[in-house]
Design a protein around this motif. Structure first.
Motif, PDB file in Angstrom:
ATOM      1  N   ARG A   2       8.726 -30.666 -31.863  1.00 21.78           N
ATOM      2  CA  ARG A   2       8.620 -29.453 -32.642  1.00 21.78           C
ATOM      3  C   ARG A   2       8.812 -28.238 -31.743  1.00 21.78           C
ATOM      4  O   ARG A   2       8.391 -28.234 -30.596  1.00 21.78           O
ATOM      5  N   THR A   4       7.687 -24.588 -31.062  1.00 25.57           N
ATOM      6  CA  THR A   4       6.613 -23.659 -31.399  1.00 25.57           C
ATOM      7  C   THR A   4       6.638 -22.474 -30.443  1.00 25.57           C
ATOM      8  O   THR A   4       7.041 -22.596 -29.287  1.00 25.57           O
ATOM      9  N   ILE A   6       4.038 -19.103 -29.464  1.00 26.22           N
ATOM     10  CA  ILE A   6       2.767 -18.396 -29.640  1.00 26.22           C
ATOM     11  C   ILE A   6       2.993 -16.940 -29.258  1.00 26.22           C
ATOM     12  O   ILE A   6       3.495 -16.643 -28.175  1.00 26.22           O
ATOM     13  N   PHE A  20      11.741 -17.347 -30.579  1.00 28.98           N
ATOM     14  CA  PHE A  20      11.775 -18.587 -31.349  1.00 28.98           C
ATOM     15  C   PHE A  20      13.214 -19.023 -31.625  1.00 28.98           C
ATOM     16  O   PHE A  20      13.558 -20.198 -31.468  1.00 28.98           O
TER      17      PHE A  20
END
Length: 68
Positions: A2, A4, A6, A20
């Motif tokens: 995945r 991800t 933050i 991202f």
């Protein structure tokens, strides 16, 4: 795997989205998804043979044009 991201304390939303998008592009996941999007038929025996003949032809042409 995945992808991800933050968000950092002083980071804007746009910068987080850009980070991202870069990670998604680097993971090469979209390439696989686009390839799976449509069903493709298996090549017939004559198509595989013709492709091999053309590969061999262009490979020999490439070898002939080398001048080093």
């Amino acid at each position: 795997m995945r992808v991800t991201v933050i968000k950092n304390d002083k980071e804007s939303n746009e910068r987080c989205i850009t980070r991202f998008n870069k990670l998604v592009q680097a993971s090469r996941k979209l390439v696989g998804l686009r390839a799976k999007r449509f069903h493709t038929r298996a090549k017939k025996k004559w198509q595989v043979r013709d492709a091999a003949v053309m590969r061999a032809k262009y490979r020999s042409l490439r070898e002939k044009t080398k001048f080093y």
